[in-house]
Design an enzyme around this catalytic site. Structure first.
Site, PDB file in Angstrom:
ATOM      1  N   LYS A   1      -0.879   8.387   1.857  1.00 26.22           N
ATOM      2  CA  LYS A   1      -0.328   9.733   1.886  1.00 26.22           C
ATOM      3  C   LYS A   1       0.794   9.830   2.909  1.00 26.22           C
ATOM      4  CE  LYS A   1      -3.965  12.410   2.300  1.00 26.22           C
ATOM      5  NZ  LYS A   1      -4.786  13.613   2.420  1.00 26.22           N
TER       6      LYS A   1
ATOM      7  N   SER B   1       0.830  -1.208   0.000  1.00 23.78           N
ATOM      8  CA  SER B   1       0.000   0.000   0.000  1.00 23.78           C
ATOM      9  C   SER B   1       0.861   1.253   0.000  1.00 23.78           C
ATOM     10  CB  SER B   1      -0.899  -0.033   1.243  1.00 23.78           C
ATOM     11  OG  SER B   1      -1.143   1.257   1.728  1.00 23.78           O
ATOM     12  N   THR B   2       0.439   2.235  -0.762  1.00 23.38           N
ATOM     13  CA  THR B   2       1.091   3.537  -0.666  1.00 23.38           C
ATOM     14  C   THR B   2       0.025   4.553  -0.290  1.00 23.38           C
ATOM     15  OG1 THR B   2       0.808   3.625  -3.045  1.00 23.38           O
ATOM     16  CG2 THR B   2       3.030   3.353  -2.268  1.00 23.38           C
TER      17      THR B   2
ATOM     18  N   ASP C   1      -9.060   6.877  14.059  1.00 27.83           N
ATOM     19  CA  ASP C   1      -9.214   6.755  12.600  1.00 27.83           C
ATOM     20  C   ASP C   1      -9.886   5.419  12.309  1.00 27.83           C
ATOM     21  OD1 ASP C   1      -9.107   7.404   9.933  1.00 27.83           O
ATOM     22  OD2 ASP C   1      -7.017   6.849   9.664  1.00 27.83           O
TER      23      ASP C   1
ATOM     24  N   VAL D   1       4.078   4.044   3.481  1.00 30.05           N
ATOM     25  CA  VAL D   1       4.146   3.007   2.468  1.00 30.05           C
ATOM     26  C   VAL D   1       4.311   1.694   3.221  1.00 30.05           C
ATOM     27  CG1 VAL D   1       5.369   2.179   0.425  1.00 30.05           C
ATOM     28  CG2 VAL D   1       5.341   4.605   0.943  1.00 30.05           C
ATOM     29  N   VAL D   2       3.556   0.688   2.822  1.00 33.22           N
ATOM     30  CA  VAL D   2       3.633  -0.590   3.522  1.00 33.22           C
ATOM     31  C   VAL D   2       4.147  -1.671   2.575  1.00 33.22           C
ATOM     32  CG1 VAL D   2       2.358  -2.320   4.854  1.00 33.22           C
ATOM     33  CG2 VAL D   2       1.720   0.090   5.021  1.00 33.22           C
TER      34      VAL D   2
HETATM   35  P1  ADP Z   1      -2.118   4.331   6.202  1.00 34.29           P
HETATM   36  O1  ADP Z   1      -3.602   4.096   6.045  1.00 34.29           O
HETATM   37  O2  ADP Z   1      -1.809   5.398   7.160  1.00 34.29           O
HETATM   38  O3  ADP Z   1      -1.420   4.480   4.905  1.00 34.29           O
HETATM   39  P2  ADP Z   1      -2.101   1.648   7.303  1.00 34.29           P
HETATM   40  O4  ADP Z   1      -1.421   1.237   8.560  1.00 34.29           O
HETATM   41  O5  ADP Z   1      -3.583   1.701   7.322  1.00 34.29           O
HETATM   42  O6  ADP Z   1      -1.463   3.032   6.848  1.00 34.29           O
HETATM   43  O7  ADP Z   1      -1.636   0.666   6.166  1.00 34.29           O
HETATM   44  C1  ADP Z   1      -2.065   0.800   4.847  1.00 34.29           C
HETATM   45  C2  ADP Z   1      -2.546  -0.518   4.296  1.00 34.29           C
HETATM   46  O8  ADP Z   1      -1.495  -1.468   4.349  1.00 34.29           O
HETATM   47  C3  ADP Z   1      -3.679  -1.108   5.076  1.00 34.29           C
HETATM   48  O9  ADP Z   1      -4.907  -0.667   4.627  1.00 34.29           O
HETATM   49  C4  ADP Z   1      -3.501  -2.585   4.859  1.00 34.29           C
HETATM   50  O10 ADP Z   1      -4.111  -2.961   3.626  1.00 34.29           O
HETATM   51  C5  ADP Z   1      -2.006  -2.736   4.721  1.00 34.29           C
HETATM   52  N1  ADP Z   1      -1.397  -3.145   5.986  1.00 34.29           N
HETATM   53  C6  ADP Z   1      -0.891  -2.350   6.952  1.00 34.29           C
HETATM   54  N2  ADP Z   1      -0.409  -3.057   7.970  1.00 34.29           N
HETATM   55  C7  ADP Z   1      -0.608  -4.354   7.662  1.00 34.29           C
HETATM   56  C8  ADP Z   1      -0.319  -5.586   8.308  1.00 34.29           C
HETATM   57  N3  ADP Z   1       0.288  -5.637   9.493  1.00 34.29           N
HETATM   58  N4  ADP Z   1      -0.653  -6.724   7.681  1.00 34.29           N
HETATM   59  C9  ADP Z   1      -1.256  -6.694   6.477  1.00 34.29           C
HETATM   60  N5  ADP Z   1      -1.551  -5.573   5.817  1.00 34.29           N
HETATM   61  C10 ADP Z   1      -1.239  -4.406   6.392  1.00 34.29           C
HETATM   62 MN    MN Z   2      -5.058   3.115   7.053  1.00 34.03          MN
END
Ligand code: ADP
Ligand code: MN
Length: 515
Positions: A263, A260-261, A404, A266-267
């Site tokens: 704002k 995921s990216t 949130d 980035v994950v």
């Molecule tokens: P943000 O919404 O601030 O960008 P998030 O923590 O919600 O950050 O992470 C973004 C997305 O990444 C999440 O909606 C989810 O799909 C994925 N993600 C985040 N953490 C995990 C995790 N521990 N395991 C699986 N997916 C995750």
């Molecule tokens: Mn989120």
């Protein structure tokens, strides 16, 4: 505290397939074309230049650098870049070591010593121990501005009587000019003119001086530019290097790709590496990289500024540290939730602005968000009651409000709801804590009511059920007003007593600290 170790073992996800482990950045799924290192580097350079240009043109557009782990195609190239960076770091360190030796040689036992500090390549930002790093917004002594070379006295001559020498004396001035070249920055190659009794005319000297200065300015500009573009992207070279180090240390096996990216973050997905004595690494990990883009975090000020846990520290920090604080906050909040038994990612390690946690999902596929999954009415009902339960636990046991909470930050995995994304979570006594809770309740209530859960409480009932408060207003506006009045009361109490005390907490439990 920079890192935390938590014994964690995700129950069922197995390690990645063997082919994944050959390259630390994941298995390339396209055959890499053979080309020379020079080609690769120049292509890289071209890319970087283009990126720089784009950043200059669209400063608001936050570009995510194509990391080696984002796409499969550029793995080899980026590994080369990484190698080049590491080599460069090595080179810079050697350069600095040499500089230190020279410094020592020149200073000897002299009481007055000179310092080459300003000419070092590895500045605090580059080094590993950058806890006390100075941000670019700080106005510190400009390291790139060399002290001016000594000039001919203003009166235009030295000496007395017949020994008088004016600045127009060619021989003396020529020699002196040559000697003065030593005042240029060490990396400025002045050649062996000094040893050769070379006499530089004032004109030539001035031209050289001018050139040396503009070179320095150019170098300063480049450094500046580099730091600013670092701020534009989340996965900048330094982040990549940190991730690379995690793989190198065996903590992570492979960083497979970007999940995921957003704002603000980035994950990435990664396969966990080897367990150490004090740490069990989950077979699959999620790496949340908090973006070092400052713009996006500005509007989050109100979450952290008013959170008394971070209050004292906020004002003293530079922006980069504030971003690390978000990562730290997420870590602390996840730990509290973990301790309360709320399904959420388990913290593996925090390194600067990078938080590694257990992956919710399986075989690289992240668990779907509640908004994306179609649940049977039975599961929907189950999810609702579980959510209600978690919100209460979060409030009462963790002393937290998610702030949130919505179907975007709830994942459906293993037949239950998992809470994620808690960097902005605050304690209920936060000056806006109850408003945040009410917003959470509105989201949750609406989602489950629309999802057909007849039992779902409305937002006001949910708020009271979670907080244990008994706000009786029967309409949204009055309810909101009462919430704000309570917050104000709490603030006044804080003002008068200098200490945060929950005037409305049902049990009056002290905040739970996880350290
Ligand atoms: P943000 O919404 O601030 O960008 P998030 O923590 O919600 O950050 O992470 C973004 C997305 O990444 C999440 O909606 C989810 O799909 C994925 N993600 C985040 N953490 C995990 C995790 N521990 N395991 C699986 N997916 C995750
Ligand atoms: Mn989120």
């Amino acid at each position: 505290m920079d890192s935390v170790g938590v014994a964690a073992a995700a129950p069922d996800a197995g390690p990645g397939p063997a082919w994944q482990s050959k390259c630390p950045w994941g298995a390339p799924n396209t055959a890499s074309m053979s080309c020379s290192l020079a080609d690769v580097m120049s292509e890289q350079l071209a890319k970087e230049l283009q990126l720089e240009e784009e950043n200059a043109a669209f400063p608001e557009v936050v570009a995510v650098a194509e990391g080696p782990f984002i796409t499969g195609e550029n793995i080899d190239t980026s590994s080369d870049l990484m190698l080049a960076q590491m080599l460069q770091m090595e080179f810079d360190r050697e350069y600095d070591a040499q500089l230190r030796r020279e410094e020592k040689k020149i200073n000897g036992d002299s009481k007055v010593s000179i310092s080459f500090e300003n000419y070092r390549k590895v500045h605090p930002y580059d080094s590993d121990s950058s806890e006390d790093e100075v941000d670019w917004q700080d106005t510190r002594h400009d390291p790139y501005r060399a002290d001016k070379p000594t000039t001919t006295p203003r009166r235009g001559f030295i000496g007395k009587g017949k020994d008088i020498t004016t600045k127009h004396d060619e021989v003396v001035c020529g020699r002196k000019n040559t000697a003065r070249m030593e005042n240029f920055a060490p990396e400025f190659q002045v050649g062996d003119g000094i040893g050769m009794d070379l006499k530089l005319s004032n004109q030539v000297f001035n031209a050289l001086k001018q050139h040396a200065y503009s070179e320095e300015r150019r170098s300063a500009r480049l450094h500046e530019k580099k730091e600013h573009s670092t701020a534009e992207k989340a996965v900048d070279p330094k982040t990549r290097l940190l991730l690379y180090k995690m793989v190198n240390a065996g903590m992570l096996e492979t960083i497979t790709g970007c999940i995921s990216t957003g704002k603000e973050s980035v994950v990435f997905h990664a396969y966990g590496g080897n367990a150490t004595e004090d740490k069990v690494i989950p077979p699959e990990c999620a790496i949340k990289v908090f973006k070092t883009t400052l713009n996006e975090f500005k509007n989050r000020d109100k979450y952290i500024k008013d959170d008394y846990r971070f209050k004292d520290r906020f004002s003293k920090l530079n922006p980069r540290k504030i971003i690390r604080m978000w990562a730290e906050k997420e870590m602390h909040n996840l730990t509290r939730m973990q301790n309360a038994g709320i399904p959420c990612p388990q913290v593996v390690i925090l390194k600067k602005h990078i938080l590694v946690m257990s992956f919710i999902g399986k075989d690289q596929v992240p668990a779907p968000k509640l908004k994306d999954v179609t649940l049977s009415s039975e599961d929907m009902k189950k999810a609702y009651y579980q959510t209600l339960n978690m919100m209460q636990q979060l409030y009462k046991e963790c002393n937290l409000v998610h702030a949130d909470l919505s179907e975007y930050n709830m994942l459906w995995h293993d037949g239950k709801v998992w809470l994620i994304d808690v960097s902005q979570s605050v304690e209920p006594t936060h000056p806006h804590g109850l408003e945040f809770l009410f917003r959470d309740c509105r989201n949750v209530s609406q989602f489950f009511q629309k999802g057909g859960v007849a039992e779902a409480l409305n937002e006001r009932e949910l708020f009271n059920a979670v907080s244990g408060l008994n706000i009786t207003a029967d309409n949204e506006v009055d309810f909101q007003a009462e919430i704000e009045a309570l917050e104000k009361m709490n603030e006044d109490h804080v003002q008068n007593h200098g200490k945060k005390l929950s005037t409305f907490s049902s049990d009056g439990d002290p905040p739970i600290y996880d350290e």
